[in-house]
Each structure stands twice: as structure tokens, then as C-alpha cells.
Scaffold this motif. Structure first.
Motif, PDB file in Angstrom:
ATOM      1  N   ASN A 130      47.930  33.096  39.671  1.00 33.00           N
ATOM      2  CA  ASN A 130      46.893  34.113  39.826  1.00 33.00           C
ATOM      3  C   ASN A 130      47.352  35.110  40.901  1.00 33.00           C
ATOM      4  OD1 ASN A 130      44.386  35.523  40.429  1.00 33.00           O
ATOM      5  ND2 ASN A 130      43.326  33.833  39.415  1.00 33.00           N
ATOM      6  N   THR A 131      47.137  36.403  40.652  1.00 35.99           N
ATOM      7  CA  THR A 131      47.513  37.419  41.648  1.00 35.99           C
ATOM      8  C   THR A 131      46.638  37.298  42.893  1.00 35.99           C
ATOM      9  OG1 THR A 131      48.056  38.877  39.812  1.00 35.99           O
ATOM     10  CG2 THR A 131      47.898  39.896  41.972  1.00 35.99           C
ATOM     11  N   VAL A 132      45.409  36.845  42.696  1.00 34.14           N
ATOM     12  CA  VAL A 132      44.522  36.591  43.833  1.00 34.14           C
ATOM     13  C   VAL A 132      44.793  35.170  44.313  1.00 34.14           C
ATOM     14  CG1 VAL A 132      42.131  36.446  44.588  1.00 34.14           C
ATOM     15  CG2 VAL A 132      42.785  38.150  42.893  1.00 34.14           C
ATOM     16  N   CYS A 139      39.807  34.991  48.998  1.00 31.36           N
ATOM     17  CA  CYS A 139      39.127  36.290  49.091  1.00 31.36           C
ATOM     18  C   CYS A 139      38.405  36.407  50.424  1.00 31.36           C
ATOM     19  CB  CYS A 139      38.141  36.511  47.931  1.00 31.36           C
ATOM     20  SG  CYS A 139      38.872  36.233  46.322  1.00 31.36           S
ATOM     21  N   THR A 140      39.064  35.957  51.477  1.00 33.88           N
ATOM     22  CA  THR A 140      38.469  35.974  52.819  1.00 33.88           C
ATOM     23  C   THR A 140      39.311  36.814  53.776  1.00 33.88           C
ATOM     24  OG1 THR A 140      39.550  33.825  53.021  1.00 33.88           O
ATOM     25  CG2 THR A 140      37.172  33.805  52.726  1.00 33.88           C
ATOM     26  N   GLY A 141      40.315  37.507  53.226  1.00 34.55           N
ATOM     27  CA  GLY A 141      41.047  38.498  54.023  1.00 34.55           C
ATOM     28  C   GLY A 141      41.814  37.922  55.205  1.00 34.55           C
ATOM     29  N   ILE A 196      34.595  30.437  46.387  1.00 35.50           N
ATOM     30  CA  ILE A 196      35.452  31.563  46.752  1.00 35.50           C
ATOM     31  C   ILE A 196      34.644  32.588  47.536  1.00 35.50           C
ATOM     32  CG2 ILE A 196      36.767  33.510  45.781  1.00 35.50           C
ATOM     33  CD1 ILE A 196      37.430  31.793  43.392  1.00 35.50           C
ATOM     34  N   GLY A 197      35.264  33.177  48.556  1.00 37.76           N
ATOM     35  CA  GLY A 197      34.686  34.362  49.183  1.00 37.76           C
ATOM     36  C   GLY A 197      33.743  34.110  50.342  1.00 37.76           C
ATOM     37  N   THR A 236      42.025  30.560  35.406  1.00 38.66           N
ATOM     38  CA  THR A 236      43.089  30.161  36.325  1.00 38.66           C
ATOM     39  C   THR A 236      42.624  30.361  37.767  1.00 38.66           C
ATOM     40  OG1 THR A 236      44.737  30.896  34.731  1.00 38.66           O
ATOM     41  CG2 THR A 236      45.466  30.641  37.005  1.00 38.66           C
ATOM     42  N   THR A 285      42.418  30.451  42.011  1.00 33.65           N
ATOM     43  CA  THR A 285      43.104  31.140  43.104  1.00 33.65           C
ATOM     44  C   THR A 285      43.782  30.180  44.063  1.00 33.65           C
ATOM     45  OG1 THR A 285      40.988  31.066  44.271  1.00 33.65           O
ATOM     46  CG2 THR A 285      41.537  33.108  43.129  1.00 33.65           C
ATOM     47  N   ARG A 343      26.996  28.134  42.659  1.00 33.15           N
ATOM     48  CA  ARG A 343      27.042  28.638  44.017  1.00 33.15           C
ATOM     49  C   ARG A 343      25.672  28.603  44.677  1.00 33.15           C
ATOM     50  NH1 ARG A 343      26.902  33.813  46.515  1.00 33.15           N
ATOM     51  NH2 ARG A 343      25.417  34.098  44.846  1.00 33.15           N
ATOM     52  N   ASP A 354      23.720  33.937  38.883  1.00 34.87           N
ATOM     53  CA  ASP A 354      24.333  33.531  40.144  1.00 34.87           C
ATOM     54  C   ASP A 354      25.387  34.582  40.514  1.00 34.87           C
ATOM     55  OD1 ASP A 354      25.421  32.218  42.285  1.00 34.87           O
ATOM     56  OD2 ASP A 354      26.252  30.545  41.148  1.00 34.87           O
ATOM     57  N   TRP A 395      30.659  36.427  42.662  1.00 34.69           N
ATOM     58  CA  TRP A 395      31.649  37.486  42.455  1.00 34.69           C
ATOM     59  C   TRP A 395      33.088  36.975  42.592  1.00 34.69           C
ATOM     60  CZ3 TRP A 395      35.021  38.289  46.347  1.00 34.69           C
ATOM     61  CH2 TRP A 395      34.669  37.783  47.595  1.00 34.69           C
ATOM     62  N   GLY A 402      42.517  38.500  38.775  1.00 36.73           N
ATOM     63  CA  GLY A 402      43.793  37.960  39.247  1.00 36.73           C
ATOM     64  C   GLY A 402      44.640  37.324  38.164  1.00 36.73           C
ATOM     65  N   GLY A 422      38.429  43.421  48.455  1.00 33.29           N
ATOM     66  CA  GLY A 422      38.759  42.041  48.088  1.00 33.29           C
ATOM     67  C   GLY A 422      38.013  40.973  48.859  1.00 33.29           C
ATOM     68  N   MET A 423      37.087  41.375  49.707  1.00 29.61           N
ATOM     69  CA  MET A 423      36.332  40.385  50.487  1.00 29.61           C
ATOM     70  C   MET A 423      34.837  40.546  50.271  1.00 29.61           C
ATOM     71  SD  MET A 423      38.167  39.936  54.130  1.00 29.61           S
ATOM     72  CE  MET A 423      37.828  41.580  54.685  1.00 29.61           C
TER      73      MET A 423
END
Lengths: 408, 408
Positions: A56-58, A89-91, A124-125, A232, A234, A407, B321, B324, B332, B356-357
Motif C-alpha cells: 500500500n502506498t499509504v 495516517c498520523t503524520g 487508522i488515523g 490491502t 497500511t 470505529r 461510520d 476515513w 493507497g 493525509g492526517m
């Protein structure tokens, strides 16, 4: 189950035998509400290490940091894992948190930070709750033991309903070599990568580059042949640590018993991959798709994955509906060339189609093949001698239920 | 709904206005248990025709026969359709049955067999009940009328819950040109082809090769941008008949009002594609994914399709939900290059991620965006000026219910 192959011995289900020189721990640190969420796996001595990572690119910080580390030096001594939060995705904060997770572990174990790999899995995130995580790592470092494998296996789970472990022993140079593997899967599982989380610890003495090559090849035929939902992740990775304490001569492809080790390694990987597929989110059945008569293994794999990933095949398996037309349709859109008018199809032991057309099969007999725990679909292309198997699961109401509110 | 664009007029929902010189019929012939299952659409005079067909390697006889016919002579005068049986994976008998279906229609309408196209949709791998079908075609040929459009629209449905039609009028050379489109969708819908069944009748006078080119281009941006379940069917096709009875000068790309016609044609196609997505099997919502800031339309399309096809995104939309992270994960694994650290994401009007965050968005506001009939997801890659939209639906308990026992 006790399987004795000519080359390796599979230890009975539930036997958590860590290889020599490994300790593990797992506990609840408060990242998840109730279940264990921090796991630690440590070798007494530096271990040759190999890894494969999501395409995955992410990519989460744990993936990029591990990959960079293994490229610069393929040795590890500890793996620390948390579930409940993917730290993806948390930078920059996520990257800093991942580094702190490694540093904290290294300090507690008195190791250089370079020898610690990390993995995170979960939502994620969201920012990682670092206080809880660090407290958990501290407690885990204090409770490491040779009996801790099951706790570790529990600590890495998310929506999994059961632990996934395998233990295999093989003799190399008359020395007993043990492999212990553990994995988690469930959702966001799709075979285009090094999929989900899996960790293998072994006391084999093995050359790191031979280990990396073996892992890559084995992953393509095991973890990369499963799908749960086509998504897929991350954070996917497989990590192997081989600490050499079995005291065999260093394994490379030239070692006379290389094949024995490779077979044991393949078996362990396949076993974990199948357990992940069987425990896919909401799944009630393992689906094994065997494609034979293909012109190449690659084309057989492509077709097997296309079938096992079809939502329509998966729902038909769930409903035990012998709807073989959907199987042939999935072969048709796989992108692999074949002759539709030569294809034979079996559900379990019941042949339902020959030369691309339906047979007058016994509907009840076919249905009964779809009501088993493990459903086998066989497709013979009748074009060549190559074959491949892909693994998946059925698509059920529970998959929808679990993911409609994961979530919240 | 009455939409007046600068170039074309959309007739109110439910208005089944056949273009000049067209008649239609639809009725129950006994292929399905209760609902209408045979439809007939006929032009008074030979019509310029164009078609696009499934890219599945497994193709039904109707697909191969129509494609061959249009290649040898791009004109048609009648389309006969049955639902309930796909006549796919039925071998030589299936091919003979398809030919007989055309021949029977041609004889009843006193047309050459070459001017009749056919389409079948329903269960794969079962022999076509020819007696019932031929009786149905006979009755349909006797009940053709200018008011028969809705009956035809009903006759082509399978698990669809509603008819899908569109009627658009546009002035060309000061002549009123009417387009009538009708489609069916529901399951086995995936954008890698000319998807599902759609038929467009128009009284425009248009050059057949210009029509074929327009259809191909429009299909890529409309029908090929929808997905319900990732399964590409064996029977998909879109057919267009343009009988010229509006009496405009022959449309080609050089005609001064070409763009007006192309826009009206695009609108009609997009409308049908969206109706198919909204009425996907088990769906409760239409999902529109808009990708902007891409370096090319092709890359934007690739990402939009990846998101709209994700089982995890689809279940999250069903459960309202605001997960994101799954959207970014699907970007990705789309295979399209992009910079994860630049991506902005909106659910409806609520921005949930920047660069991205995750943002600290209002959870209730985001949820409310997912509770609407049409859910809009916008992804800005911030790399260029190109964009694209893909259409899909949520993944629900009812999708599983419908497909667990479709055949039995």
C-alpha cells in the motif's frame, strides 16, 4: 493434530513452544477496552532477521521504520507490537511516536534501538495513546517468559476471534531446530503484498540474505494467496527472527538440508495464512480454491485469487448455493488467458461443470460439499501442468455487522 | 425533476417517451416465476447502431453474436431481451438457442435476422426454456406500442428493485431529437467493461462510426465508473439504435451541434449508471466518489474506483461510520502514484482529513453526511487539475441475503 512429515514435525495445536533463547509476553495496557493489546517477543542474542511489508502506498510508521532498519542491518533482537491503534495516517507525530515506542523498548531491555522492530494494528488515523503504551511495554518487559507465547499471540489480535499460532520442528545437522509462528488477520486482508501481521521466531542458524529470499518466496505462495475482503492494509508485515541457538551450521541455499528447513518454513507460513483466512471477519468457513491445468503457476495463482475474492462466490458459499456460474465468471474476469470451453469445476468431490458447461449434478450432494468447515473449489483449465491454491472465506451478515460500526 | 440545461431538456421522471419511429413491449413469458421477462424494442426503419460488450473472457452467446453482427454491419432494427436466464456457459446449445431467439423475432417482425440484436440476463449455466421464450416473443411482437417503454424497462430486470429509464430531448438543426435510455443492473456489476444491460433508442440521424466512438468514450466515463460488488458479468452490454427519424442532418464530430448531442448522450448514460449503482443489490445509498487534484483523468478514475469498490468503505457508509482511514487506505492500494501527505478528504461537506492526517472533526456532523440518500466522498490529491467521479453503493446485510441463495 500431530503431523509427522518426512522432514519436519508439527507440534500439536495449542503447543506454544518458543525456540531456544526466546521469551515473550502479552498484556492489557489500556489501548483497547478490555483485551490484551501489547506484546513483546525477545531473543537472548541478536537474531538474523527478514521482513516483508505492505505494498500500500499509504504505510504506517512501523512499516517504514522496520523496512529501513532491516535494509541497513538485517538483525533484530526484539519485536514490540500493539493492537487497538494502527498509528497510520498520523503524520510526523506518528513517526515520532513509533520511534519512541522502539526507544522505550530498547532502554528497558538494554538493547540498541536498531535491534527493536515494531508493529501496530487497529484503527487508522488516531494518535497513539503513548502513556498507556509505554506503561504496557514496561510491564511486558517485566513479565517476559518462555511460556509467554500465547499471551503474545493474544495481544496482537483485533477483530480476530482466535489466536493463530504454529510450531514446527525440523532436524538440521542433527540439531533440533524449532520454528514458532504467530499471526493476526481478520479484516483489510488482500493478497497484493506482505499481508497482515505475522511473526516467526526460530533458533535456526541461517544466513540473513538466504532468510530474506526464503521469506519473499514463501510469502508469495502463502500470505499473498489469501483474501478476506480485497482491502490491502497500511500496516501489514511479516517479520522473522532466527537467533541461531539451535547451533546448526549456517543455513544457506547450498546447505544440504536447506530444503527441509524451507519446507518447514513454508508449512508454518501456509498454516498461519489459512488460519487467517478461516478467521476472516464474519467468516464461517475456510474456502480453498485449487486451480490446476494452468500454463504457469503465476496464471494459476491469478485465477485462484480472482475466484476466492469474488463477493458473489463468497456469498454463495455462505448460503451453500452450488452457483458454479459465478466461479466461471470470476475465472473470466481474472485477466488470465484461458479457454472457457475446456474448464472443469468441482465443489469438493462433486463435479458441477465440464468443458465450461453445467453437468446434471446432484444438487443435494453439491450443497453438502458447501456445508463443510473447509470448502474446496477445484478448477481444471486443462491447458498445462501448473497449479496454485488460494485461501479465503465466505461473506456473511457478520462481516457487514462488524464493519458497519468498527470505529464507533 | 425537470432539468433544462443550456443544450438539452431532461423529461420528468417516469416519462417514457419513445423517440419517433420506436415501439416497445414487455411481458411475462414464464422464464421467471412472476415478473415480466421478455422485452422487445423495435424501430420502424433500420437504425444506425453501436454497442459495447463485457471484457469478461467468459461471454454469453448474445454478447458474441451482437458484437459480430455490429462489426459486419452497424445497423439494427430490433432488440429482444429476456431476463431470468443468462444463456451463458451453455455451449453450442446456448449459441443455437441465441440464434433461434433472433430468427424467431426476425420472422415475426418480417426483418432480416441480421437486424435483430439480443440480450439475456439471469442465472448462468442453465439451458434456455425456448418454448416459453418463443411464446413470449410472439406475444410481445403482437403488443408493440409507442407506450410500451415502461413494460420493456420492467421486462429486463433481475434482482433490481426498480426500473431505470431516462428521456432527454435536444435540438439539432432546429429539429427535436429524443433519446430514450433504459438499463438494468443490481449484481455482478464492476467497472472493467461495458457493464450490465443498457439500451438507448434515439431518433437522431447520426453516422454509425461517430455513434460507436461516442458510445465508447461515454461508457468509460459513466457505466465503467460504477461498481456494486467487483464482479464483472458474462452478459454485459450497452446497445444504441439511432433511427434518424428526427430528420436532422447526419451527426458526426464535425457537425456544429455535435457537442449538444454528445452532452445529452452523456447525461442519459450517467443517469442510468447512477440509477444502477443506487439500486445495487441490497443497497440503501448511492455513493459518489469525486477525486480531484489528480495529474490525469485516468489516475483520478483509478483512485475513485478503488475507493467506491472497497468493502470496508462500503460497510462504513452503510453503518454511517466516518472511518476515513479506510478511504485513504483504498487510495493507497489503487496502484496510482500520489503523495499520502497531501491528501484532503471530505465526507459530504465535512472535511475529515487534511494532508493525509485526521482533523478534529465534529463526529455527529460527519455521521449526518453518511445518513443521506446520496453519500458524497471527495478526495483532493493536490497534485494537478484533473478529476473523475465513480459511483457505487453501500454493502449491507441484504447483499449477503440476496446472494447467499440467488439460485436456489
Amino acid at each position: 493434530m500431530m503431523v509427522k512429515s518426512t522432514t519436519y514435525t508439527v507440534l500439536p495445536d495449542g503447543t506454544i513452544t518458543l525456540p531456544r533463547g526466546f521469551k515473550a509476553a502479552g498484556l492489557h495496557a489500556g489501548i483497547k477496552k478490555k483485551r490484551k493489546d501489547v506484546g513483546l517477543l525477545v531473543s537472548e542474542v541478536p537474531a538474523a532477521a527478514a521482513g516483508v511489508f505492505t505494498l500500500n502506498t499509504v504505510r504506517a510508521a512501523c512499516v517504514t521504520q522496520n523496512e529501513r532498519q532491516l535494509k541497513s542491518n538485517p538483525h533484530l533482537q526484539a519485536i514490540v507490537v500493539n493492537s487497538g491503534n494502527a498509528n497510520a495516517c498520523t503524520g510526523r507525530q506518528g513517526d515520532a511516536d513509533a520511534l519512541e515506542m522502539r526507544a522505550c523498548t530498547a532502554e528497558l531491555l538494554n538493547l540498541p534501538v536498531e535491534s527493536v522492530a515494531i508493529a501496530s494494528t487497529g484503527v487508522i488515523g488516531m494518535p497513539m495513546p503513548m502513556a498507556a503504551l509505554k506503561q504496557g511495554i514496561t510491564s511486558a518487559s517485566e513479565s517476559l517468559s518462555e511460556q509467554g507465547g500465547l499471551d503474545f499471540a493474544e495481544a496482537i489480535l483485533t477483530t480476530d476471534t482466535c489466536t493463530k499460532t504454529v510450531a514446527v520442528q525440523v532436524e538440521i545437522d542433527s540439531k533440533l531446530v524449532t520454528l514458532f509462528g504467530v499471526a493476526k488477520g481478520s479484516g483489510m486482508i488482500h493478497p497484493n503484498m506482505a499481508t497482515m501481521l505475522a511473526f516467526v521466531a526460530t533458533d535456526a542458524n541461517i544466513d540473513p540474505s538466504a532468510l530474506q529470499k526464503l521469506l519473499g518466496k514463501t510469502t508469495d505462495r502463502t500470505y499473498n494467496c489469501i483474501t478476506v475482503d480485497g482491502d490491502t492494509s497500511t500496516n501489514d508485515m511479516v517479520l522473522v527472527m532466527a537467533n541461531g541457538m539451535a547451533d546448526n551450521k549456517t543455513l544457506t541455499e547450498d546447505h544440504p538440508e536447506w530444503d527441509s528447513f524451507a519446507e518447514a518454513f513454508h508449512f508454518a507460513s501456509e498454516q498461519l495464512a489459512k488460519e487467517i483466512a478461516r478467521d476472516g471477519e464474519g467468516a464461517t468457513k475456510l474456502v480453498e480454491v485449487l486451480v490446476k491445468g494452468a500454463v504457469s503457476e503465476l496464471s494459476a495463482t491469478g485465477i485462484a485469487k480472482s475466484i476466492v475474492g469474488s463477493s458473489l462466490v463468497k456469498t454463495a458459499v455462505f448460503g451453500a448455493d452450488a452457483n458454479w456460474g459465478r466461479i466461471l465468471a470470476a475465472v473470466g474476469y481474472s485477466g488470465v488467458p484461458f479457454d472457457p470451453e475446456r474448464v472443469d469445476i468441482w465443489l469438493g468431490s462433486v463435479q458441477v461443470a465440464a468443458d465450461g458447461m453445467g453437468l446434471a449434478f446432484d444438487e443435494e450432494a453439491a450443497k453438502s460439499q458447501l456445508l463443510t468447515d473447509t470448502v474446496t473449489i477445484t478448477v481444471d483449465l486443462k491447458l498445462g501442468d501448473a497449479g496454485a491454491t488460494a485461501y479465503g472465506c465466505d461473506l456473511t451478515y457478520d462481516y457487514v455487522r462488524i464493519n458497519a460500526s468498527y470505529r464507533t
